[in-house]
Design a protein around this motif. Structure first.
Motif, PDB file in Angstrom:
ATOM      1  N   GLY A 164       0.825  -1.210   0.000  1.00 22.65           N
ATOM      2  CA  GLY A 164       0.000   0.000   0.000  1.00 22.65           C
ATOM      3  C   GLY A 164       0.858   1.258   0.000  1.00 22.65           C
ATOM      4  O   GLY A 164       2.008   1.262  -0.421  1.00 22.65           O
ATOM      5  N   MET A 165       0.287   2.357   0.515  1.00 28.35           N
ATOM      6  CA  MET A 165       0.999   3.649   0.499  1.00 28.35           C
ATOM      7  C   MET A 165       2.086   3.725   1.567  1.00 28.35           C
ATOM      8  O   MET A 165       2.968   4.573   1.487  1.00 28.35           O
ATOM      9  CB  MET A 165       0.001   4.791   0.695  1.00 28.35           C
ATOM     10  N   ASN A 166       2.012   2.857   2.580  1.00 29.64           N
ATOM     11  CA  ASN A 166       2.955   2.947   3.695  1.00 29.64           C
ATOM     12  C   ASN A 166       4.056   1.898   3.580  1.00 29.64           C
ATOM     13  O   ASN A 166       3.804   0.765   3.182  1.00 29.64           O
ATOM     14  CB  ASN A 166       2.221   2.746   5.019  1.00 29.64           C
ATOM     15  N   ASN A 167       5.253   2.305   3.947  1.00 25.11           N
ATOM     16  CA  ASN A 167       6.389   1.380   4.055  1.00 25.11           C
ATOM     17  C   ASN A 167       7.072   1.706   5.366  1.00 25.11           C
ATOM     18  O   ASN A 167       8.070   2.415   5.413  1.00 25.11           O
ATOM     19  CB  ASN A 167       7.359   1.554   2.879  1.00 25.11           C
ATOM     20  N   ARG A 168       6.511   1.201   6.455  1.00 26.22           N
ATOM     21  CA  ARG A 168       6.973   1.679   7.754  1.00 26.22           C
ATOM     22  C   ARG A 168       6.840   0.587   8.823  1.00 26.22           C
ATOM     23  O   ARG A 168       6.085  -0.373   8.686  1.00 26.22           O
ATOM     24  CB  ARG A 168       6.173   2.916   8.174  1.00 26.22           C
ATOM     25  N   LEU A 169       7.616   0.804   9.883  1.00 22.23           N
ATOM     26  CA  LEU A 169       7.585  -0.027  11.084  1.00 22.23           C
ATOM     27  C   LEU A 169       7.133   0.879  12.221  1.00 22.23           C
ATOM     28  O   LEU A 169       7.741   1.917  12.468  1.00 22.23           O
ATOM     29  CB  LEU A 169       8.986  -0.592  11.361  1.00 22.23           C
ATOM     30  N   LEU A 170       6.048   0.482  12.901  1.00 23.58           N
ATOM     31  CA  LEU A 170       5.538   1.275  14.020  1.00 23.58           C
ATOM     32  C   LEU A 170       5.685   0.500  15.310  1.00 23.58           C
ATOM     33  O   LEU A 170       5.425  -0.708  15.348  1.00 23.58           O
ATOM     34  CB  LEU A 170       4.047   1.569  13.859  1.00 23.58           C
ATOM     35  N   LYS A 171       6.065   1.208  16.358  1.00 23.74           N
ATOM     36  CA  LYS A 171       5.960   0.646  17.698  1.00 23.74           C
ATOM     37  C   LYS A 171       4.796   1.330  18.398  1.00 23.74           C
ATOM     38  O   LYS A 171       4.731   2.563  18.479  1.00 23.74           O
ATOM     39  CB  LYS A 171       7.235   0.864  18.515  1.00 23.74           C
ATOM     40  N   THR A 187      15.067   2.576  -0.951  1.00 24.82           N
ATOM     41  CA  THR A 187      16.078   1.524  -0.833  1.00 24.82           C
ATOM     42  C   THR A 187      17.180   1.885   0.152  1.00 24.82           C
ATOM     43  O   THR A 187      18.106   1.113   0.366  1.00 24.82           O
ATOM     44  CB  THR A 187      16.722   1.258  -2.210  1.00 24.82           C
ATOM     45  N   GLY A 188      17.083   3.079   0.765  1.00 22.46           N
ATOM     46  CA  GLY A 188      18.137   3.533   1.664  1.00 22.46           C
ATOM     47  C   GLY A 188      18.082   2.870   3.026  1.00 22.46           C
ATOM     48  O   GLY A 188      17.222   2.021   3.300  1.00 22.46           O
ATOM     49  N   VAL A 189      19.011   3.290   3.891  1.00 25.75           N
ATOM     50  CA  VAL A 189      19.062   2.770   5.257  1.00 25.75           C
ATOM     51  C   VAL A 189      17.754   3.104   5.973  1.00 25.75           C
ATOM     52  O   VAL A 189      17.309   4.257   5.976  1.00 25.75           O
ATOM     53  CB  VAL A 189      20.259   3.408   6.005  1.00 25.75           C
ATOM     54  N   GLY A 190      17.121   2.084   6.554  1.00 26.74           N
ATOM     55  CA  GLY A 190      15.885   2.307   7.293  1.00 26.74           C
ATOM     56  C   GLY A 190      14.655   2.542   6.438  1.00 26.74           C
ATOM     57  O   GLY A 190      13.569   2.751   6.967  1.00 26.74           O
ATOM     58  N   GLN A 191      14.819   2.521   5.125  1.00 23.83           N
ATOM     59  CA  GLN A 191      13.659   2.613   4.235  1.00 23.83           C
ATOM     60  C   GLN A 191      13.202   1.206   3.875  1.00 23.83           C
ATOM     61  O   GLN A 191      13.951   0.237   4.034  1.00 23.83           O
ATOM     62  CB  GLN A 191      14.013   3.389   2.965  1.00 23.83           C
ATOM     63  N   PHE A 192      11.978   1.085   3.382  1.00 25.22           N
ATOM     64  CA  PHE A 192      11.439  -0.233   3.049  1.00 25.22           C
ATOM     65  C   PHE A 192      10.782  -0.236   1.674  1.00 25.22           C
ATOM     66  O   PHE A 192      10.261   0.784   1.219  1.00 25.22           O
ATOM     67  CB  PHE A 192      10.355  -0.649   4.064  1.00 25.22           C
TER      68      PHE A 192
END
Length: 317
Positions: A164-171, A187-192
């Motif tokens: 979807g629109m999000n490429n993230r990790l949430l706590k 594709t960078g560091v910490g990106q998904f």
């Protein structure tokens, strides 16, 4: 009959390692006892090792979305209401009770949510805005949330999303507020690019299968700080699922397009270093392993296979 015999032989044959590898698991051909209950595409599996239960999420028109088996392989019951398209599933055991968390990537009135159920299928909690994809934190929104890991404290980690629109990790805290989030599309560091599975090791490091970037990325559970990534083991196919073995010595990673489980050496505390492939389990052609889970008591590995439309159990040798 001879075809079936060949298939069984092939299943045995496929679980043997390549030359020079140590074989760690073998297929339990007696699991499940009632395979006829798999009537849809099996996307996810979660083990309640405390109570000896295995939950399977499947998709399809007019099929039960959640099946419950015993660890011996007997079908127990199923439930269907309020689950649209299950993607990830997780069982949380606390001192007082157990619950089942499911990520739902459907686009109907129950979709784009992360939901908590009782073991019998009673809906307890909905995170996200049902039926509405989004990126907001207040109110909390998801777009095709892929997987969830919940600590005993109730703190949880969600990878959002499955294309979807999000490429993230949430706590999220145990009262479902965002504590931190990391990740944008890239594709960078910490990106998904499609963060597809999430788990945690015994040192408080959060591991994410960054599927389309063909790497695992690792974050500090307290701060969300990026700790490292592994890509060297995934040149052939990206990681679809990441889980730890019961002793936390290895990671088990499903690679859907090459029908394989990769078994990697878990790093000690400190630097992540580079990935080391310890062993593999080659599954049958077109089984398409999507997500896996591990019984933290027995060490058994359960594999949800979209192609084969079944869950298979591998037992440690």
């Amino acid at each position: 009959y001879s075809f079936l015999y060949f298939q069984v032989l092939k299943a045995f044959d496929d679980s043997f390692p390549r030359k020079g590898q140590q074989q760690m698991f073998k297929l339990d051909i007696g699991w499940p006892k009632n395979p006829e209950y798999f009537t849809g595409q099996t996307f996810c599996v979660a083990v309640d090792s405390l109570h000896g239960l295995v939950y399977v999420g499947q998709r399809g028109d007019s099929v039960p979305k959640v099946l419950v088996f015993s660890e011996e392989g007997y079908f127990l019951h199923s439930w269907n209401n309020t689950v649209e398209m299950p993607h990830g599933i997780f069982v949380l055991n606390t001192a007082i009770d157990s619950s089942v968390w499911i990520t739902d990537v459907g686009t109907g009135k129950y979709g784009h949510t992360v939901k908590q159920y009782s073991p019998s299928g009673k809906l307890l909690q909905i995170l996200g805005t049902p039926g509405n994809a989004g990126s907001s934190l207040i109110p909390l929104q998801f777009d095709q949330p892929a997987d969830i890991f919940v600590e005993e404290s109730g703190d949880m980690y969600v990878v959002d999303g499955d294309g979807g629109m999000n490429n993230r990790l949430l706590k999220l805290t145990n009262d479902y507020k965002a504590m931190w989030l990391t990740g944008t599309n890239g594709t960078g560091v910490g990106q998904f690019r499609i963060p597809h599975s999430v788990t945690m090791d015994s040192f408080g490091r959060v591991w994410v299968a960054d599927r389309d970037n063909k790497r695992l990325q690792v974050f500090d559970k307290v701060t969300g700080e990026w700790l490292g990534s592994w890509s060297g083991c995934f040149s052939e196919d990206g990681p679809y699922s990441v889980r730890f073995t019961a002793d936390y010595k290895y990671l088990i990673v499903a690679q859907l397009n090459i029908n394989r489980l990769a078994i990697l050496v878990a790093p000690p505390v400190g630097s992540i270093g580079d990935c080391v492939m310890f062993s593999t389990v080659q599954l049958g052609d077109e089984t398409k392993p999507h997500l896996v889970d591990v019984d933290m008591k027995s060490g058994a590995v359960y594999v949800a296979e979209i192609g084969a439309q079944q869950v298979q159990k591998y037992i440690p040798l």
